[in-house]
Scaffold this motif. Structure first.
Motif, PDB file in Angstrom:
ATOM      1  N   ARG A  33       0.683  -1.185  -0.121  1.00 36.71           N
ATOM      2  CA  ARG A  33       0.025   0.113  -0.136  1.00 36.71           C
ATOM      3  C   ARG A  33       0.982   1.278   0.051  1.00 36.71           C
ATOM      4  N   VAL A  34       0.736   2.061  -0.935  1.00 33.53           N
ATOM      5  CA  VAL A  34       1.193   3.508  -0.925  1.00 33.53           C
ATOM      6  C   VAL A  34       0.619   4.564  -0.485  1.00 33.53           C
ATOM      7  N   ILE A  35       1.041   5.381   0.680  1.00 38.06           N
ATOM      8  CA  ILE A  35       0.351   6.431   1.385  1.00 38.06           C
ATOM      9  C   ILE A  35       1.307   7.701   0.823  1.00 38.06           C
ATOM     10  N   LEU A  36       0.637   8.200  -0.357  1.00 37.93           N
ATOM     11  CA  LEU A  36       1.324   9.547  -0.576  1.00 37.93           C
ATOM     12  C   LEU A  36       0.767  10.692   0.151  1.00 37.93           C
ATOM     13  N   ILE A  37       2.067  11.499   0.461  1.00 37.19           N
ATOM     14  CA  ILE A  37       1.866  12.687   1.164  1.00 37.19           C
ATOM     15  C   ILE A  37       2.304  13.980   0.407  1.00 37.19           C
ATOM     16  N   ARG A  38       1.906  15.115   0.662  1.00 37.46           N
ATOM     17  CA  ARG A  38       2.345  16.149  -0.114  1.00 37.46           C
ATOM     18  C   ARG A  38       3.559  16.800   0.525  1.00 37.46           C
ATOM     19  N   ASP A  39       3.579  16.956   1.712  1.00 41.34           N
ATOM     20  CA  ASP A  39       5.045  17.546   2.342  1.00 41.34           C
ATOM     21  C   ASP A  39       5.155  16.949   3.592  1.00 41.34           C
ATOM     22  N   GLY A  40       6.517  16.994   3.990  1.00 45.01           N
ATOM     23  CA  GLY A  40       6.857  16.847   5.609  1.00 45.01           C
ATOM     24  C   GLY A  40       7.095  15.234   5.799  1.00 45.01           C
ATOM     25  N   ASP A  41       8.223  14.772   5.997  1.00 45.73           N
ATOM     26  CA  ASP A  41       8.430  13.463   6.243  1.00 45.73           C
ATOM     27  C   ASP A  41       9.097  13.049   7.539  1.00 45.73           C
ATOM     28  N   VAL A  42       9.007  14.025   8.373  1.00 44.76           N
ATOM     29  CA  VAL A  42       9.553  13.799   9.808  1.00 44.76           C
ATOM     30  C   VAL A  42       8.329  13.025  10.590  1.00 44.76           C
ATOM     31  N   LEU A  75       8.554   4.262   5.592  1.00 41.83           N
ATOM     32  CA  LEU A  75       8.888   5.473   4.882  1.00 41.83           C
ATOM     33  C   LEU A  75      10.102   5.244   3.942  1.00 41.83           C
ATOM     34  N   MET A  76       9.800   5.629   2.724  1.00 43.15           N
ATOM     35  CA  MET A  76      10.870   5.427   1.440  1.00 43.15           C
ATOM     36  C   MET A  76      10.925   6.523   0.523  1.00 43.15           C
ATOM     37  N   GLY A  77      11.876   7.041  -0.296  1.00 42.83           N
ATOM     38  CA  GLY A  77      11.973   8.208  -1.099  1.00 42.83           C
ATOM     39  C   GLY A  77      13.055   9.160  -0.698  1.00 42.83           C
ATOM     40  N   ILE A  78      13.043  10.267  -1.481  1.00 41.03           N
ATOM     41  CA  ILE A  78      13.893  11.063  -1.275  1.00 41.03           C
ATOM     42  C   ILE A  78      13.485  12.452  -0.569  1.00 41.03           C
ATOM     43  N   GLY A  79      13.944  12.947   0.370  1.00 35.52           N
ATOM     44  CA  GLY A  79      13.231  14.084   0.812  1.00 35.52           C
ATOM     45  C   GLY A  79      14.652  14.993   1.594  1.00 35.52           C
ATOM     46  N   GLY A  80      14.184  15.842   2.466  1.00 34.02           N
ATOM     47  CA  GLY A  80      15.035  16.904   2.898  1.00 34.02           C
ATOM     48  C   GLY A  80      16.280  16.131   3.950  1.00 34.02           C
ATOM     49  N   THR A  81      17.479  16.458   3.640  1.00 35.61           N
ATOM     50  CA  THR A  81      18.459  15.949   4.619  1.00 35.61           C
ATOM     51  C   THR A  81      18.289  16.255   6.068  1.00 35.61           C
TER      52      THR A  81
END
Length: 340
Positions: A197-206, A222-228
């Protein structure tokens, strides 16, 4: 104020812990959330962020610590305070590295969408990873059950399979949070192809990183490319919860890659939770600005407001949920925060 607590293992030690700074830090994130909350749904993310920064900076001065901001607003947000290298706290007490995000999910708050939070993390001085010019990083985060099996270098389907096996569930029951970005189209296709199941979010991965590390949230990975910077803050929280986060720096172009290599960074290196936050005594506090799977948002009443927060300390393994009621009049008198 009410609080519920969960206590983890103390690894056999009988030495009582010293002062839990996380209980001071929750006042800092509460202040930021209360200030930002007045801007929720008003379409002005800059004003919301500035309100959170001002309130967080003011309250940080009351915390008994000699802190240096390692992860701050920085160049990315062009902020005049809470910048990298700024000294914060009373100047007395333990020497610590500080990572802050006064409003993680500025656009979420501006649009009144879920999962905007105020968050802060502390670690022993010199133990927090400084990302240099790296604005983004590839990440994978999970809870304690799967901490030993995730591998950021493995295909997404393999990580889903491993997590499912570790948790004793089907791959079809694994929920993965991914930022909704064009760069993630292939990742999303691969995750869906293996049944996740993929839960897409608009912003904010903390907030989703913390949710992935905590049971009962409905998030497994949580997977993918976000802010360091967000990755370092997430690592502190995930480590406090016994989970794991792996990352790799993700240069946006060749020039940034060369800049990182010239500064001594290896973009190919897999950064573990311990690489990102090496200390064993971490403090994390987060307060919801808008409601989400992890935290309830700020709720205003006629004379005050109600906030919901998380407080974590890695050494004791203690995790608290705190619901607090705030009176506007007293906030203005004792903290200099005006919310009307």
């Amino acid at each position: 104020m009410t609080a519920t607590e969960q206590h983890g293992s103390t690894n056999g030690t009988t030495t009582p812990p010293d002062r839990n700074l996380a209980l001071d830090l929750v006042r800092v994130t509460e202040a930021a959330a209360l200030a930002a909350g007045r801007w929720v749904g008003r379409g002005d993310k800059e004003a919301a962020d500035q309100a959170a920064v001002d309130a967080m900076r003011l309250m940080l001065g009351t915390v008994n610590m000699a802190g240096v901001v390692v992860i701050g607003e920085g160049e990315k947000d062009k902020a005049p305070m809470l910048y990298n290298g700024e000294e914060v706290g009373s100047g007395e007490g333990p020497e610590v590295d500080v990572a802050v995000d006064p409003l993680e999910g500025t656009r979420l708050a501006a649009l009144g969408q879920p999962n905007a939070i105020a968050v802060i993390a502390l670690a022993q001085r010199g133990t927090m990873f400084f990302p240099g010019a790296a604005v983004y990083m590839e990440k994978i985060a999970c809870g304690a059950e799967a901490a030993a099996v995730i591998d950021i270098t493995a295909p997404p389907a393999e990580n889903v399979r491993r997590v499912a096996a570790a948790k004793g569930i089907s791959s079809n029951d694994v929920s993965v949070v991914v930022l909704e970005r064009p760069r993630h189209e292939l990742l999303i296709d691969e995750l869906r192809a293996c049944g996740a199941r993929v839960i897409l979010i608009r912003d904010g991965d903390v907030a989703p990183s913390i949710a992935a590390a905590q049971s009962g949230t409905g998030v497994d990975l949580l997977m993918g490319i976000g802010g360091t910077p967000e990755g370092v803050i997430s690592a502190a929280a995930v480590k406090s919860l016994g989970g794991a986060l792996q990352g790799r720096l993700w240069p946006r172009d060749g020039a940034e890659r060369e800049q990182l290599i010239g500064a001594g960074y290896d973009p190919e290196k897999v950064l573990t939770t311990d690489d990102l936050v090496a200390g064993d005594d971490l403090f994390v506090a987060a307060t919801g600005v808008t409601s989400g799977a992890l935290l309830g948002g700020v709720r205003y009443t006629r004379d005050g407001a109600i906030t919901h927060s998380l407080v974590m300390r890695s050494r004791s393994g203690t995790f608290r949920r705190i619901e607090a009621t705030h009176a506007f009049e007293k906030l203005a008198r004792f903290a200099g925060i005006t919310l009307r």
